[in-house]
Design a protein around this motif. Sequence first.
Motif, PDB file in Angstrom:
ATOM      1  N   ASP A 294      -2.378  -9.673 -28.680  1.00 22.49           N
ATOM      2  CA  ASP A 294      -0.926  -9.809 -28.713  1.00 22.49           C
ATOM      3  C   ASP A 294      -0.226  -8.856 -27.731  1.00 22.49           C
ATOM      4  N   ARG A 295      -1.005  -8.193 -26.869  1.00 24.27           N
ATOM      5  CA  ARG A 295      -0.426  -7.327 -25.836  1.00 24.27           C
ATOM      6  C   ARG A 295      -1.069  -7.662 -24.485  1.00 24.27           C
ATOM      7  N   PRO A 296      -0.922  -8.918 -24.061  1.00 21.74           N
ATOM      8  CA  PRO A 296      -1.653  -9.388 -22.874  1.00 21.74           C
ATOM      9  C   PRO A 296      -1.223  -8.724 -21.572  1.00 21.74           C
ATOM     10  N   ARG A 297       0.071  -8.465 -21.424  1.00 22.59           N
ATOM     11  CA  ARG A 297       0.532  -7.869 -20.167  1.00 22.59           C
ATOM     12  C   ARG A 297       0.001  -6.448 -20.002  1.00 22.59           C
ATOM     13  N   GLU A 298      -0.109  -5.731 -21.096  1.00 20.83           N
ATOM     14  CA  GLU A 298      -0.655  -4.369 -21.010  1.00 20.83           C
ATOM     15  C   GLU A 298      -2.109  -4.406 -20.563  1.00 20.83           C
ATOM     16  N   LEU A 299      -2.874  -5.379 -21.086  1.00 18.08           N
ATOM     17  CA  LEU A 299      -4.264  -5.512 -20.683  1.00 18.08           C
ATOM     18  C   LEU A 299      -4.353  -5.900 -19.209  1.00 18.08           C
ATOM     19  N   GLY A 300      -3.537  -6.861 -18.805  1.00 19.03           N
ATOM     20  CA  GLY A 300      -3.539  -7.268 -17.405  1.00 19.03           C
ATOM     21  C   GLY A 300      -3.166  -6.134 -16.469  1.00 19.03           C
ATOM     22  N   ARG A 301      -2.201  -5.312 -16.911  1.00 16.96           N
ATOM     23  CA  ARG A 301      -1.765  -4.173 -16.094  1.00 16.96           C
ATOM     24  C   ARG A 301      -2.900  -3.161 -15.951  1.00 16.96           C
ATOM     25  N   ALA A 302      -3.619  -2.903 -17.038  1.00 14.27           N
ATOM     26  CA  ALA A 302      -4.723  -1.942 -17.000  1.00 14.27           C
ATOM     27  C   ALA A 302      -5.834  -2.415 -16.070  1.00 14.27           C
ATOM     28  N   VAL A 303      -6.151  -3.699 -16.125  1.00 11.89           N
ATOM     29  CA  VAL A 303      -7.190  -4.254 -15.256  1.00 11.89           C
ATOM     30  C   VAL A 303      -6.746  -4.185 -13.794  1.00 11.89           C
ATOM     31  N   GLY A 304      -5.493  -4.554 -13.537  1.00 14.70           N
ATOM     32  CA  GLY A 304      -4.981  -4.504 -12.172  1.00 14.70           C
ATOM     33  C   GLY A 304      -4.995  -3.098 -11.598  1.00 14.70           C
ATOM     34  N   LEU A 305      -4.584  -2.126 -12.394  1.00 13.74           N
ATOM     35  CA  LEU A 305      -4.551  -0.738 -11.929  1.00 13.74           C
ATOM     36  C   LEU A 305      -5.957  -0.209 -11.671  1.00 13.74           C
ATOM     37  N   GLU A 306      -6.926  -0.628 -12.492  1.00  5.73           N
ATOM     38  CA  GLU A 306      -8.298  -0.175 -12.252  1.00  5.73           C
ATOM     39  C   GLU A 306      -8.852  -0.786 -10.961  1.00  5.73           C
ATOM     40  N   LEU A 307      -8.512  -2.030 -10.697  1.00  2.00           N
ATOM     41  CA  LEU A 307      -8.920  -2.656  -9.437  1.00  2.00           C
ATOM     42  C   LEU A 307      -8.326  -1.908  -8.243  1.00  2.00           C
ATOM     43  N   LEU A 308      -7.058  -1.526  -8.359  1.00  2.00           N
ATOM     44  CA  LEU A 308      -6.424  -0.756  -7.283  1.00  2.00           C
ATOM     45  C   LEU A 308      -7.132   0.586  -7.090  1.00  2.00           C
ATOM     46  N   ALA A 309      -7.497   1.224  -8.190  1.00  2.00           N
ATOM     47  CA  ALA A 309      -8.178   2.515  -8.105  1.00  2.00           C
ATOM     48  C   ALA A 309      -9.544   2.388  -7.430  1.00  2.00           C
ATOM     49  N   LYS A 310     -10.129   1.191  -7.481  1.00  2.00           N
ATOM     50  CA  LYS A 310     -11.442   0.978  -6.879  1.00  2.00           C
ATOM     51  C   LYS A 310     -11.356   0.460  -5.439  1.00  2.00           C
ATOM     52  N   GLY A 311     -10.125   0.359  -4.905  1.00  5.50           N
ATOM     53  CA  GLY A 311      -9.977  -0.018  -3.502  1.00  5.50           C
ATOM     54  C   GLY A 311      -9.496  -1.421  -3.230  1.00  5.50           C
ATOM     55  N   ALA A 312      -8.960  -2.106  -4.257  1.00  4.28           N
ATOM     56  CA  ALA A 312      -8.542  -3.500  -4.075  1.00  4.28           C
ATOM     57  C   ALA A 312      -7.392  -3.648  -3.084  1.00  4.28           C
ATOM     58  N   ALA A 313      -6.488  -2.675  -3.027  1.00  5.83           N
ATOM     59  CA  ALA A 313      -5.309  -2.799  -2.164  1.00  5.83           C
ATOM     60  C   ALA A 313      -5.701  -2.966  -0.708  1.00  5.83           C
ATOM     61  N   ASP A 314      -6.706  -2.239  -0.265  1.00  6.70           N
ATOM     62  CA  ASP A 314      -7.134  -2.325   1.130  1.00  6.70           C
ATOM     63  C   ASP A 314      -7.675  -3.708   1.458  1.00  6.70           C
ATOM     64  N   ILE A 315      -8.465  -4.273   0.532  1.00  8.22           N
ATOM     65  CA  ILE A 315      -9.005  -5.623   0.745  1.00  8.22           C
ATOM     66  C   ILE A 315      -7.880  -6.641   0.818  1.00  8.22           C
ATOM     67  N   ILE A 316      -6.920  -6.526  -0.082  1.00 10.64           N
ATOM     68  CA  ILE A 316      -5.810  -7.486  -0.121  1.00 10.64           C
ATOM     69  C   ILE A 316      -4.960  -7.385   1.141  1.00 10.64           C
ATOM     70  N   GLU A 317      -4.699  -6.178   1.597  1.00 11.64           N
ATOM     71  CA  GLU A 317      -3.885  -6.008   2.803  1.00 11.64           C
ATOM     72  C   GLU A 317      -4.587  -6.589   4.031  1.00 11.64           C
ATOM     73  N   ARG A 318      -5.896  -6.415   4.117  1.00 18.80           N
ATOM     74  CA  ARG A 318      -6.631  -6.944   5.274  1.00 18.80           C
ATOM     75  C   ARG A 318      -6.680  -8.460   5.277  1.00 18.80           C
ATOM     76  N   SER A 319      -6.487  -9.077   4.111  1.00 19.74           N
ATOM     77  CA  SER A 319      -6.493 -10.541   4.045  1.00 19.74           C
ATOM     78  C   SER A 319      -5.080 -11.109   4.134  1.00 19.74           C
ATOM     79  N   ARG A 320      -4.070 -10.225   4.217  1.00 19.14           N
ATOM     80  CA  ARG A 320      -2.692 -10.691   4.259  1.00 19.14           C
ATOM     81  C   ARG A 320      -2.378 -11.349   5.589  1.00 19.14           C
ATOM     82  N   PRO A 321      -1.681 -12.482   5.594  1.00 21.72           N
ATOM     83  CA  PRO A 321      -1.334 -13.150   6.853  1.00 21.72           C
ATOM     84  C   PRO A 321      -0.485 -12.246   7.743  1.00 21.72           C
ATOM     85  N   VAL A 322      -0.736 -12.300   9.043  1.00 25.21           N
ATOM     86  CA  VAL A 322       0.019 -11.484   9.995  1.00 25.21           C
ATOM     87  C   VAL A 322       1.401 -12.088  10.201  1.00 25.21           C
TER      88      VAL A 322
END
Length: 322
Positions: A294-322
């Motif tokens: 019953d707290r889905p957004r909190e779970l999603g936020r925690a997973v997203g933040l852990e992905l960012l902590a593991k380096g996801a932002a760099d991968i996403i930025e490199r795949s971003r359209p120029v």
Amino acid sequence: MRIGTRKSTMALAQTEEIARRLTAAASDLDVEIVKFETVGDTDQTSKLLMHGGKGGAFVAEIRAAVRAGRLHAAMHSLKDMPGNEDTPGLVIGATLSRDRPTDALVLREGVSLEDIRRSRGKGFKIGTNAVRRAAYARRLFPDIEVVHFRGAADTRVRKLDNREMQRLPGGGEAGPADALIMARSGLERVGLSNRIAHDFTPQEMLPAVGQGIVAVECAASDWQTRRYLALIDDAAAHLCCDAEREVLWVLNGHCNSPIAGFSSIDGAQMSLTASVLDEAGGRFIEVTRQGPADRPRELGRAVGLELLAKGAADIIERSRPV
């Protein structure tokens, strides 16, 4: 109630299911299905990026009609709805119960999964337009050639069977494809589940965020429509929708982002797995967490933040359209 939808066979099947459920839940309701031919339907050659991704290609025109008051609601496949941006004035009023969310392999005559596995994909061409599916395909079959493949579900299968070449965005052609990766739910909707040669498990190929969920969007201020839509809303699917889309929001994932995510509910607990795939570098970042359903957004936020902590932002930025 006027509900807008794309004209494809699958979109119409999904919208007709919504209409059946609404009229069963509210006998006084007269549902009219309004068909749109979106830019993503008319242009089946270009990459979706040039149309603003799936949102611009398949969603924007129908959403504009809701905002203008020409429609009461719009049907979308949830995985086509952008998750990294607000939709001012609109809300998801209902989600139907989730179809099977996994991806499936469709083969042309004369090709077997054993042949592809034995050769690690060498000498075979597999068709998909999804960055996520392409990355997983290369992980499963390292020597396979991935070809850009667009079209509605039934159209793609026809092109596969007829050994048709696929026109490329920059000119030229690719193919013909020996196999396709497609959503199982889409194949089932258009009566082609008999063509499934292999069901990929979530461990082999994590689904797209929202895959298998049909969403009905309406104006936030249209309370009468929202009351009707609430009658057909599947609570479990809506919770999963909220958790998975929160990951997209946290990651600021764009339409070309190699992001996957899938959640499931067991009693009062929800499990959520999401991944970010660096196809070029062969790096796969994956996170799984559990939390109260019953707290889905909190779970999603925690997973997203852990992905960012593991380096996801760099991968996403490199795949971003120029």
